[in-house]
Design a protein around this motif. Structure first.
Motif, PDB file in Angstrom:
ATOM      1  N   HIS A  74     -47.281  65.518 -21.139  1.00 39.12           N
ATOM      2  CA  HIS A  74     -47.138  64.270 -21.944  1.00 39.12           C
ATOM      3  C   HIS A  74     -47.146  62.919 -21.350  1.00 39.12           C
ATOM      4  O   HIS A  74     -47.736  62.016 -21.857  1.00 39.12           O
ATOM      5  N   GLU A  75     -46.255  62.873 -20.302  1.00 38.03           N
ATOM      6  CA  GLU A  75     -46.315  61.608 -19.631  1.00 38.03           C
ATOM      7  C   GLU A  75     -47.603  61.133 -19.072  1.00 38.03           C
ATOM      8  O   GLU A  75     -47.817  59.764 -19.064  1.00 38.03           O
ATOM      9  N   SER A  76     -48.275  61.856 -18.506  1.00 35.36           N
ATOM     10  CA  SER A  76     -49.663  61.771 -18.064  1.00 35.36           C
ATOM     11  C   SER A  76     -50.611  61.145 -19.222  1.00 35.36           C
ATOM     12  O   SER A  76     -51.511  59.984 -18.940  1.00 35.36           O
ATOM     13  N   ALA A  77     -50.417  61.778 -20.489  1.00 36.94           N
ATOM     14  CA  ALA A  77     -51.227  61.348 -21.590  1.00 36.94           C
ATOM     15  C   ALA A  77     -50.826  60.012 -21.913  1.00 36.94           C
ATOM     16  O   ALA A  77     -51.590  59.254 -22.365  1.00 36.94           O
ATOM     17  N   ARG A  78     -49.493  59.471 -21.976  1.00 35.99           N
ATOM     18  CA  ARG A  78     -49.084  58.443 -22.109  1.00 35.99           C
ATOM     19  C   ARG A  78     -49.620  57.253 -21.349  1.00 35.99           C
ATOM     20  O   ARG A  78     -50.039  56.336 -21.738  1.00 35.99           O
ATOM     21  N   ARG A  79     -49.621  57.703 -19.942  1.00 37.10           N
ATOM     22  CA  ARG A  79     -50.292  56.705 -19.174  1.00 37.10           C
ATOM     23  C   ARG A  79     -51.848  56.569 -19.228  1.00 37.10           C
ATOM     24  O   ARG A  79     -52.231  55.332 -19.261  1.00 37.10           O
ATOM     25  N   GLN A  80     -52.414  57.602 -19.895  1.00 39.69           N
ATOM     26  CA  GLN A  80     -53.725  57.531 -20.074  1.00 39.69           C
ATOM     27  C   GLN A  80     -54.238  56.448 -21.181  1.00 39.69           C
ATOM     28  O   GLN A  80     -55.029  55.737 -21.266  1.00 39.69           O
ATOM     29  N   LEU A  81     -53.336  56.714 -22.218  1.00 43.06           N
ATOM     30  CA  LEU A  81     -53.528  55.775 -23.393  1.00 43.06           C
ATOM     31  C   LEU A  81     -53.238  54.236 -22.890  1.00 43.06           C
ATOM     32  O   LEU A  81     -54.178  53.433 -23.487  1.00 43.06           O
ATOM     33  N   GLU A  82     -52.390  54.096 -22.344  1.00 40.64           N
ATOM     34  CA  GLU A  82     -51.934  52.760 -21.568  1.00 40.64           C
ATOM     35  C   GLU A  82     -53.237  52.175 -21.007  1.00 40.64           C
ATOM     36  O   GLU A  82     -53.434  50.962 -21.251  1.00 40.64           O
ATOM     37  N   LEU A  83     -53.596  53.020 -20.112  1.00 44.11           N
ATOM     38  CA  LEU A  83     -55.026  52.427 -19.516  1.00 44.11           C
ATOM     39  C   LEU A  83     -56.216  52.122 -20.486  1.00 44.11           C
ATOM     40  O   LEU A  83     -56.722  51.194 -19.999  1.00 44.11           O
ATOM     41  N   TRP A  84     -56.362  53.074 -21.442  1.00 41.53           N
ATOM     42  CA  TRP A  84     -57.362  52.639 -22.326  1.00 41.53           C
ATOM     43  C   TRP A  84     -56.844  51.220 -23.218  1.00 41.53           C
ATOM     44  O   TRP A  84     -58.107  50.988 -23.444  1.00 41.53           O
TER      45      TRP A  84
END
Length: 128
Positions: free
Chosen positions: A19-29
């Protein structure tokens, strides 16, 4: 698009280990390619092939991007049609998400919203 769908699926599961990794990925996008991300989110929102929870999360994410003024005019223009399509969805949750995104769009593009409002009124008068 598949990566974004997977990311949203993980974000909808707070207990998931990624979940946390996905949140960071969305922020990067959001930081690197907000224009493309916004259109992809709008497409997911309008896609009847996706589950309702995923579509609602796409709507919330899109609304937040719009409200933060992360999008240029072209991006906003490219999202509008998809958001409008989602307004007539059979799912009340999707319609609510689309209405929320539409409200955010209206706050940044008042001219378009005024034109849309007049067009809808005109169409409703024709129906009556």
């Amino acid at each position: 698009m598949d990566a974004l769908i997977r990311c949203l699926e993980l974000l909808s599961q707070p207990q998931h280990t990624e979940h946390e990794s996905a949140r960071r990925q969305l922020e990067l996008w959001e930081q690197s390619s907000s224009a493309e991300l916004s259109v992809a989110l709008a497409q997911i929102l309008a896609s009847k092939g996706q589950n309702t929870a995923l579509r609602q999360l796409a709507a919330i994410t899109l609304k937040n991007m719009i409200k933060r003024r992360d999008l240029n005019r072209e991006s906003i223009f490219n999202c509008r049609e998809y958001v409008l399509c989602a307004l007539i969805d059979e799912s009340s949750m999707v319609r609510a998400g689309a209405a929320s995104a539409l409200e955010a769009l209206a706050s940044v593009d008042e001219t378009w919203f005024s034109q849309l409002s007049l067009t809808l009124r005109h169409l409703l008068l024709k129906v009556e």
